[in-house]
Design a protein around this motif. Structure first.
Motif, PDB file in Angstrom:
ATOM      1  N   GLY A   1       0.829  -1.086   0.012  1.00 21.19           N
ATOM      2  CA  GLY A   1      -0.086   0.006   0.010  1.00 21.19           C
ATOM      3  C   GLY A   1       0.779   1.354   0.080  1.00 21.19           C
ATOM      4  N   ASP A   2       0.509   2.138  -0.831  1.00 20.97           N
ATOM      5  CA  ASP A   2       1.211   3.417  -0.871  1.00 20.97           C
ATOM      6  C   ASP A   2       0.200   4.498  -0.866  1.00 20.97           C
ATOM      7  OD1 ASP A   2       0.143   3.986  -3.282  1.00 20.97           O
ATOM      8  OD2 ASP A   2       2.265   3.737  -4.337  1.00 20.97           O
ATOM      9  N   SER A   3       0.725   5.742  -0.963  1.00 24.29           N
ATOM     10  CA  SER A   3      -0.172   6.881  -0.827  1.00 24.29           C
ATOM     11  C   SER A   3      -1.361   6.882  -2.010  1.00 24.29           C
ATOM     12  CB  SER A   3       0.466   8.361  -0.905  1.00 24.29           C
ATOM     13  OG  SER A   3       1.400   8.453  -1.832  1.00 24.29           O
ATOM     14  N   TRP A   4      -1.063   6.300  -3.120  1.00 23.50           N
ATOM     15  CA  TRP A   4      -1.941   6.321  -4.296  1.00 23.50           C
ATOM     16  C   TRP A   4      -2.733   5.120  -4.185  1.00 23.50           C
ATOM     17  CZ3 TRP A   4       3.205   8.350  -5.082  1.00 23.50           C
ATOM     18  CH2 TRP A   4       2.989   9.727  -5.348  1.00 23.50           C
ATOM     19  N   GLY A   5      -2.527   4.074  -3.244  1.00 27.08           N
ATOM     20  CA  GLY A   5      -3.481   2.867  -3.290  1.00 27.08           C
ATOM     21  C   GLY A   5      -2.757   1.584  -3.313  1.00 27.08           C
ATOM     22  N   TRP A   6      -3.190   0.616  -3.498  1.00 24.16           N
ATOM     23  CA  TRP A   6      -2.797  -0.762  -3.467  1.00 24.16           C
ATOM     24  C   TRP A   6      -2.082  -1.160  -4.816  1.00 24.16           C
ATOM     25  CZ3 TRP A   6      -1.695  -3.075   1.050  1.00 24.16           C
ATOM     26  CH2 TRP A   6      -2.682  -2.653   2.197  1.00 24.16           C
ATOM     27  N   ILE A   7      -0.946  -1.790  -4.526  1.00 19.00           N
ATOM     28  CA  ILE A   7      -0.236  -2.323  -5.597  1.00 19.00           C
ATOM     29  C   ILE A   7      -0.055  -3.896  -5.371  1.00 19.00           C
ATOM     30  CG2 ILE A   7       1.874  -2.237  -6.859  1.00 19.00           C
ATOM     31  CD1 ILE A   7       2.178   0.953  -5.887  1.00 19.00           C
ATOM     32  N   LEU A   8      -0.005  -4.435  -6.346  1.00 22.05           N
ATOM     33  CA  LEU A   8       0.220  -6.023  -6.461  1.00 22.05           C
ATOM     34  C   LEU A   8       1.754  -6.209  -7.089  1.00 22.05           C
ATOM     35  CD1 LEU A   8      -0.617  -8.870  -5.567  1.00 22.05           C
ATOM     36  CD2 LEU A   8      -1.861  -9.053  -7.817  1.00 22.05           C
ATOM     37  N   LEU A   9       2.463  -6.638  -6.274  1.00 22.80           N
ATOM     38  CA  LEU A   9       3.731  -6.994  -6.812  1.00 22.80           C
ATOM     39  C   LEU A   9       4.034  -8.577  -7.042  1.00 22.80           C
ATOM     40  CD1 LEU A   9       5.902  -4.838  -4.211  1.00 22.80           C
ATOM     41  CD2 LEU A   9       4.921  -3.897  -6.510  1.00 22.80           C
ATOM     42  N   LEU A  10       4.674  -8.760  -8.246  1.00 23.58           N
ATOM     43  CA  LEU A  10       5.048  -9.967  -8.572  1.00 23.58           C
ATOM     44  C   LEU A  10       6.666 -10.211  -8.586  1.00 23.58           C
ATOM     45  CD1 LEU A  10       4.041 -12.979  -9.305  1.00 23.58           C
ATOM     46  CD2 LEU A  10       4.281 -11.996 -11.704  1.00 23.58           C
ATOM     47  N   GLY A  11       7.274 -11.116  -7.832  1.00 22.86           N
ATOM     48  CA  GLY A  11       8.707 -11.378  -7.909  1.00 22.86           C
ATOM     49  C   GLY A  11       9.024 -12.856  -8.114  1.00 22.86           C
ATOM     50  N   ALA A  12      10.285 -12.954  -8.694  1.00 24.63           N
ATOM     51  CA  ALA A  12      10.648 -14.228  -9.096  1.00 24.63           C
ATOM     52  C   ALA A  12      11.893 -14.499  -7.642  1.00 24.63           C
ATOM     53  CB  ALA A  12      11.426 -14.423 -10.292  1.00 24.63           C
ATOM     54  N   VAL A  13      11.608 -15.755  -7.160  1.00 21.69           N
ATOM     55  CA  VAL A  13      12.298 -16.116  -6.008  1.00 21.69           C
ATOM     56  C   VAL A  13      13.291 -16.933  -6.760  1.00 21.69           C
ATOM     57  CG1 VAL A  13      12.597 -17.330  -4.150  1.00 21.69           C
ATOM     58  CG2 VAL A  13      10.512 -15.903  -4.580  1.00 21.69           C
ATOM     59  N   LEU A  14      14.724 -16.712  -6.578  1.00 19.37           N
ATOM     60  CA  LEU A  14      15.788 -17.393  -7.224  1.00 19.37           C
ATOM     61  C   LEU A  14      16.513 -18.317  -6.122  1.00 19.37           C
ATOM     62  CD1 LEU A  14      17.561 -14.521  -9.375  1.00 19.37           C
ATOM     63  CD2 LEU A  14      15.659 -16.099  -9.951  1.00 19.37           C
ATOM     64  N   PRO A  15      17.199 -19.372  -6.774  1.00 18.65           N
ATOM     65  CA  PRO A  15      17.710 -20.462  -5.790  1.00 18.65           C
ATOM     66  C   PRO A  15      19.036 -19.893  -5.079  1.00 18.65           C
ATOM     67  CG  PRO A  15      18.231 -20.724  -8.104  1.00 18.65           C
ATOM     68  CD  PRO A  15      17.381 -19.723  -8.139  1.00 18.65           C
ATOM     69  N   GLY A  16      19.412 -20.365  -4.031  1.00 12.54           N
ATOM     70  CA  GLY A  16      20.543 -19.715  -3.312  1.00 12.54           C
ATOM     71  C   GLY A  16      20.129 -19.182  -2.066  1.00 12.54           C
ATOM     72  N   PRO A  17      20.880 -18.489  -1.558  1.00 14.37           N
ATOM     73  CA  PRO A  17      20.456 -17.699  -0.026  1.00 14.37           C
ATOM     74  C   PRO A  17      19.197 -16.926  -0.216  1.00 14.37           C
ATOM     75  CG  PRO A  17      22.714 -16.997  -0.638  1.00 14.37           C
ATOM     76  CD  PRO A  17      22.279 -17.825  -1.738  1.00 14.37           C
ATOM     77  N   PRO A  18      18.572 -16.926   0.768  1.00 12.25           N
ATOM     78  CA  PRO A  18      17.186 -16.058   0.686  1.00 12.25           C
ATOM     79  C   PRO A  18      17.495 -14.611   0.265  1.00 12.25           C
ATOM     80  CG  PRO A  18      17.322 -17.563   2.759  1.00 12.25           C
ATOM     81  CD  PRO A  18      18.537 -17.690   1.987  1.00 12.25           C
ATOM     82  N   GLY A  19      16.744 -14.181  -0.156  1.00 11.48           N
ATOM     83  CA  GLY A  19      16.833 -12.553  -0.591  1.00 11.48           C
ATOM     84  C   GLY A  19      15.568 -12.019  -0.993  1.00 11.48           C
ATOM     85  N   CYS A  20      15.561 -11.018  -1.348  1.00 15.91           N
ATOM     86  CA  CYS A  20      14.444 -10.321  -2.092  1.00 15.91           C
ATOM     87  C   CYS A  20      13.972 -11.001  -3.245  1.00 15.91           C
ATOM     88  CB  CYS A  20      14.608  -8.858  -2.152  1.00 15.91           C
ATOM     89  SG  CYS A  20      14.760  -7.936  -0.672  1.00 15.91           S
ATOM     90  N   PRO A  21      12.755 -11.218  -3.746  1.00 16.36           N
ATOM     91  CA  PRO A  21      12.372 -11.721  -4.945  1.00 16.36           C
ATOM     92  C   PRO A  21      12.763 -10.639  -6.020  1.00 16.36           C
ATOM     93  CG  PRO A  21      10.689 -12.124  -3.505  1.00 16.36           C
ATOM     94  CD  PRO A  21      11.517 -11.222  -2.680  1.00 16.36           C
ATOM     95  N   ARG A  22      13.452 -11.035  -7.341  1.00 15.21           N
ATOM     96  CA  ARG A  22      13.590 -10.043  -8.460  1.00 15.21           C
ATOM     97  C   ARG A  22      12.091  -9.700  -8.940  1.00 15.21           C
ATOM     98  NH1 ARG A  22      18.825 -10.739 -10.688  1.00 15.21           N
ATOM     99  NH2 ARG A  22      20.014 -11.649  -8.920  1.00 15.21           N
ATOM    100  N   PRO A  23      12.036  -8.352  -9.172  1.00 13.53           N
ATOM    101  CA  PRO A  23      10.661  -7.720  -9.737  1.00 13.53           C
ATOM    102  C   PRO A  23      10.186  -8.233 -11.345  1.00 13.53           C
ATOM    103  CG  PRO A  23      12.114  -5.974  -9.187  1.00 13.53           C
ATOM    104  CD  PRO A  23      12.886  -7.322  -8.706  1.00 13.53           C
ATOM    105  N   LEU A  24       9.226  -8.613 -11.300  1.00 17.57           N
ATOM    106  CA  LEU A  24       8.743  -9.019 -12.513  1.00 17.57           C
ATOM    107  C   LEU A  24       7.556  -7.913 -13.129  1.00 17.57           C
ATOM    108  CD1 LEU A  24       8.725 -12.921 -12.593  1.00 17.57           C
ATOM    109  CD2 LEU A  24      10.398 -11.345 -13.612  1.00 17.57           C
ATOM    110  N   ALA A  25       6.690  -7.794 -12.116  1.00 13.59           N
ATOM    111  CA  ALA A  25       5.655  -7.030 -12.561  1.00 13.59           C
ATOM    112  C   ALA A  25       5.064  -6.202 -11.314  1.00 13.59           C
ATOM    113  CB  ALA A  25       4.511  -7.946 -13.282  1.00 13.59           C
ATOM    114  N   ARG A  26       4.343  -5.213 -11.532  1.00 12.87           N
ATOM    115  CA  ARG A  26       3.468  -4.564 -10.581  1.00 12.87           C
ATOM    116  C   ARG A  26       2.073  -4.030 -11.098  1.00 12.87           C
ATOM    117  NH1 ARG A  26       5.698   1.002  -8.501  1.00 12.87           N
ATOM    118  NH2 ARG A  26       3.513   1.781  -8.808  1.00 12.87           N
TER     119      ARG A  26
END
Length: 157
Positions: free
Chosen positions: A94-119
């Motif tokens: 959620g931001d000041s302009w409403g709700w956003i749906l984020l789609l990310g790709a989880v890569l193998p290896g150590p846990p981290g932030c998913p790589r953004p694909l779409a919003r």
């Protein structure tokens, strides 16, 4: 300060830079430009954000088109990642302009932030959720994240 009052108070050069950011869909840069335009007193954050929304509406026919977010395009983005994803992850933001749906790709290896694909930022979430499911099926990976019921607290807006 109303959006009209703020707009008329801004120097012409600042207005041009604000509009350049707005048409490129860079609202936060536009807000920063307004706050740093040298006005005394410095305009408030919410006043600047409100003006960015108004300028977006006024310049709607000039906005840079959003990138394609269909399954084929997103599959191409996933294929360009350094490693194939092990999962896809959806997250509400959620931001000041409403709700956003984020789609990310989880890569193998150590846990981290998913790589953004779409919003997506919209009221009808049926299409983005279906697109995310179809992409996960095409890639043969699980889809994690929220269900079909929309963002949390969406009714409280």
């Amino acid at each position: 300060m109303t959006p009209h009052e703020l707009w008329t108070a801004l120097p012409q050069e600042a207005r041009e830079r604000v509009d350049a950011f707005v048409v490129r869909r860079m609202r936060m840069h536009a807000v920063k430009e307004m706050r740093e335009a040298g006005l005394v007193p410095r305009p408030g954050l919410y006043d600047c954000a409100d003006l960015a929304v108004v300028r977006t509406e006024i310049l709607a026919d000039r906005l840079v088109p959003l990138p394609a977010q269909d399954v084929d395009t997103l599959a191409g983005k996933a294929a360009a990642l350094p490693e194939p994803p092990t999962a896809l992850e959806l997250e509400w933001d959620g931001d000041s302009w409403g709700w956003i749906l984020l789609l990310g790709a989880v890569l193998p290896g150590p846990p981290g932030c998913p790589r953004p694909l779409a919003r997506w930022q919209q009221a009808d979430w049926t299409e983005p959720l279906a697109t995310a499911r179809a992409l996960a099926d095409r890639l043969g990976v699980p889809l994690r994240g929220p269900g079909d019921d929309g963002p949390p607290y969406a009714g409280a807006e």
